[in-house]
Design a protein around this motif. Structure first.
Motif, PDB file in Angstrom:
ATOM      1  N   UNK A 131       0.868  -1.175   0.000  1.00 30.73           N
ATOM      2  CA  UNK A 131       0.000   0.000   0.000  1.00 30.73           C
ATOM      3  C   UNK A 131       0.902   1.221   0.000  1.00 30.73           C
ATOM      4  N   UNK A 132       0.880   1.961  -1.089  1.00 28.25           N
ATOM      5  CA  UNK A 132       1.789   3.096  -1.245  1.00 28.25           C
ATOM      6  C   UNK A 132       1.099   4.396  -0.859  1.00 28.25           C
ATOM      7  N   UNK A 133       1.892   5.348  -0.382  1.00 29.40           N
ATOM      8  CA  UNK A 133       1.404   6.681  -0.046  1.00 29.40           C
ATOM      9  C   UNK A 133       1.845   7.631  -1.140  1.00 29.40           C
ATOM     10  N   UNK A 134       0.878   8.339  -1.723  1.00 31.04           N
ATOM     11  CA  UNK A 134       1.151   9.291  -2.794  1.00 31.04           C
ATOM     12  C   UNK A 134       0.648  10.666  -2.392  1.00 31.04           C
ATOM     13  N   UNK A 135       1.352  11.696  -2.860  1.00 37.29           N
ATOM     14  CA  UNK A 135       0.965  13.069  -2.565  1.00 37.29           C
ATOM     15  C   UNK A 135       0.794  13.809  -3.881  1.00 37.29           C
ATOM     16  N   UNK A 136      -0.314  14.537  -4.004  1.00 39.16           N
ATOM     17  CA  UNK A 136      -0.548  15.342  -5.199  1.00 39.16           C
ATOM     18  C   UNK A 136      -0.470  16.808  -4.812  1.00 39.16           C
ATOM     19  N   UNK A 137       0.443  17.513  -5.465  1.00 36.81           N
ATOM     20  CA  UNK A 137       0.600  18.939  -5.221  1.00 36.81           C
ATOM     21  C   UNK A 137      -0.414  19.677  -6.081  1.00 36.81           C
ATOM     22  N   UNK A 138      -0.992  20.721  -5.512  1.00 37.93           N
ATOM     23  CA  UNK A 138      -1.983  21.501  -6.243  1.00 37.93           C
ATOM     24  C   UNK A 138      -1.629  22.978  -6.157  1.00 37.93           C
ATOM     25  N   UNK A 139      -1.773  23.660  -7.263  1.00 37.45           N
ATOM     26  CA  UNK A 139      -1.490  25.083  -7.342  1.00 37.45           C
ATOM     27  C   UNK A 139      -2.619  25.748  -8.103  1.00 37.45           C
ATOM     28  N   UNK A 140      -3.024  26.901  -7.636  1.00 29.26           N
ATOM     29  CA  UNK A 140      -4.110  27.637  -8.278  1.00 29.26           C
ATOM     30  C   UNK A 140      -3.532  28.874  -8.951  1.00 29.26           C
ATOM     31  N   UNK A 141      -3.987  29.144 -10.170  1.00 30.10           N
ATOM     32  CA  UNK A 141      -3.553  30.310 -10.922  1.00 30.10           C
ATOM     33  C   UNK A 141      -4.597  31.406 -10.764  1.00 30.10           C
ATOM     34  N   UNK A 142      -4.162  32.547 -10.261  1.00 28.04           N
ATOM     35  CA  UNK A 142      -5.045  33.703 -10.169  1.00 28.04           C
ATOM     36  C   UNK A 142      -4.754  34.622 -11.349  1.00 28.04           C
ATOM     37  N   UNK A 143      -5.796  35.034 -12.048  1.00 25.22           N
ATOM     38  CA  UNK A 143      -5.653  35.893 -13.223  1.00 25.22           C
ATOM     39  C   UNK A 143      -5.111  37.266 -12.833  1.00 25.22           C
ATOM     40  N   UNK A 144      -4.495  37.946 -13.799  1.00 29.04           N
ATOM     41  CA  UNK A 144      -4.005  39.290 -13.499  1.00 29.04           C
ATOM     42  C   UNK A 144      -5.184  40.244 -13.266  1.00 29.04           C
ATOM     43  N   UNK A 145      -4.946  41.240 -12.436  1.00 31.57           N
ATOM     44  CA  UNK A 145      -5.967  42.250 -12.167  1.00 31.57           C
ATOM     45  C   UNK A 145      -5.484  43.546 -12.806  1.00 31.57           C
ATOM     46  N   UNK A 146      -6.290  44.118 -13.724  1.00 36.20           N
ATOM     47  CA  UNK A 146      -5.854  45.367 -14.372  1.00 36.20           C
ATOM     48  C   UNK A 146      -5.805  46.523 -13.367  1.00 36.20           C
ATOM     49  N   UNK A 147      -5.050  47.518 -13.735  1.00 36.07           N
ATOM     50  CA  UNK A 147      -4.936  48.673 -12.834  1.00 36.07           C
ATOM     51  C   UNK A 147      -6.238  49.448 -12.805  1.00 36.07           C
ATOM     52  N   UNK A 148      -6.456  50.088 -11.680  1.00 34.37           N
ATOM     53  CA  UNK A 148      -7.634  50.929 -11.478  1.00 34.37           C
ATOM     54  C   UNK A 148      -7.114  52.295 -11.043  1.00 34.37           C
ATOM     55  N   UNK A 149      -7.959  53.276 -11.055  1.00 38.18           N
ATOM     56  CA  UNK A 149      -7.484  54.587 -10.573  1.00 38.18           C
ATOM     57  C   UNK A 149      -6.946  54.472  -9.146  1.00 38.18           C
ATOM     58  N   UNK A 150      -5.770  54.976  -8.931  1.00 42.48           N
ATOM     59  CA  UNK A 150      -5.108  54.999  -7.626  1.00 42.48           C
ATOM     60  C   UNK A 150      -4.706  53.601  -7.135  1.00 42.48           C
ATOM     61  N   UNK A 151      -4.678  52.620  -8.043  1.00 42.28           N
ATOM     62  CA  UNK A 151      -4.284  51.261  -7.671  1.00 42.28           C
ATOM     63  C   UNK A 151      -3.418  50.674  -8.767  1.00 42.28           C
ATOM     64  N   UNK A 152      -2.361  49.991  -8.371  1.00 42.01           N
ATOM     65  CA  UNK A 152      -1.485  49.347  -9.345  1.00 42.01           C
ATOM     66  C   UNK A 152      -2.119  48.056  -9.846  1.00 42.01           C
ATOM     67  N   UNK A 153      -1.697  47.640 -11.025  1.00 40.82           N
ATOM     68  CA  UNK A 153      -2.140  46.355 -11.575  1.00 40.82           C
ATOM     69  C   UNK A 153      -1.452  45.233 -10.800  1.00 40.82           C
ATOM     70  N   UNK A 154      -2.119  44.085 -10.724  1.00 41.10           N
ATOM     71  CA  UNK A 154      -1.539  42.913 -10.075  1.00 41.10           C
ATOM     72  C   UNK A 154      -1.292  41.854 -11.136  1.00 41.10           C
ATOM     73  N   UNK A 155      -0.077  41.333 -11.216  1.00 43.25           N
ATOM     74  CA  UNK A 155       0.205  40.299 -12.222  1.00 43.25           C
ATOM     75  C   UNK A 155      -0.459  38.970 -11.843  1.00 43.25           C
ATOM     76  N   UNK A 156      -0.539  38.089 -12.821  1.00 39.98           N
ATOM     77  CA  UNK A 156      -1.045  36.739 -12.549  1.00 39.98           C
ATOM     78  C   UNK A 156      -0.094  36.084 -11.562  1.00 39.98           C
ATOM     79  N   UNK A 157      -0.635  35.226 -10.720  1.00 38.37           N
ATOM     80  CA  UNK A 157       0.227  34.582  -9.729  1.00 38.37           C
ATOM     81  C   UNK A 157      -0.254  33.171  -9.447  1.00 38.37           C
ATOM     82  N   UNK A 158       0.702  32.348  -9.064  1.00 39.49           N
ATOM     83  CA  UNK A 158       0.423  30.977  -8.670  1.00 39.49           C
ATOM     84  C   UNK A 158       0.438  30.915  -7.150  1.00 39.49           C
ATOM     85  N   UNK A 159      -0.589  30.273  -6.579  1.00 40.41           N
ATOM     86  CA  UNK A 159      -0.676  30.137  -5.132  1.00 40.41           C
ATOM     87  C   UNK A 159      -0.781  28.650  -4.804  1.00 40.41           C
TER      88      UNK A 159
END
Length: 135
Positions: free
Chosen positions: A43-71
């Protein structure tokens, strides 16, 4: 009818880690991918790594843009049965149910050793103990 394409690569060795190709049923869907092999045995033990991609957020007035990121997300752990089936488990107390012949022994071990499904070292100790038992 489901058609699945399986890769020619079954194992990948990265430094001291081993990844194996596998698939498991997730409700109606079949999920395939590479899983890290933590303990190999009957009986083997296996681990699956999971990562979520968050889309980039465009800039808004008085706010910088946020690049896409992996979490990174919490990893999932699977047991590979002697038949080659991958079974997802969330808590350690689910595991003895897969082994009716050793159920009491495994439950006692989990209780006496205070095995937690959140601690990878505990899972490694549990699977080494499980594989040391007679099938």
């Amino acid at each position: 009818m489901e058609l699945l394409a399986y890769p020619l690569v079954e194992r990948v060795f990265l430094e001291s880690r081993i990844f194996v190709f596998g698939s498991h049923r997730d409700g109606r869907n079949v999920s395939t991918g590479f899983y890290q092999l933590l303990v190999e045995g009957n009986s083997s033990l296996l681990q699956k790594y999971q990562t979520k991609l968050f889309d980039p957020v465009p800039s808004k007035p008085m706010q910088d843009a946020k690049p896409a990121r992996f979490v990174p997300q919490p990893s999932s752990f699977f047991i590979e049965t002697p038949e080659g089936e991958l079974l997802l488990f969330n808590i350690v107390k689910e595991l003895p149910g897969y082994f009716p012949r050793q159920r009491k022994t495994l439950l006692n071990y989990i209780k006496s050793e205070k095995i937690s499904s959140r601690n990878t070292d505990d899972l490694l100790r549990f699977f080494n103990f499980l594989n040391s038992l007679e099938p």
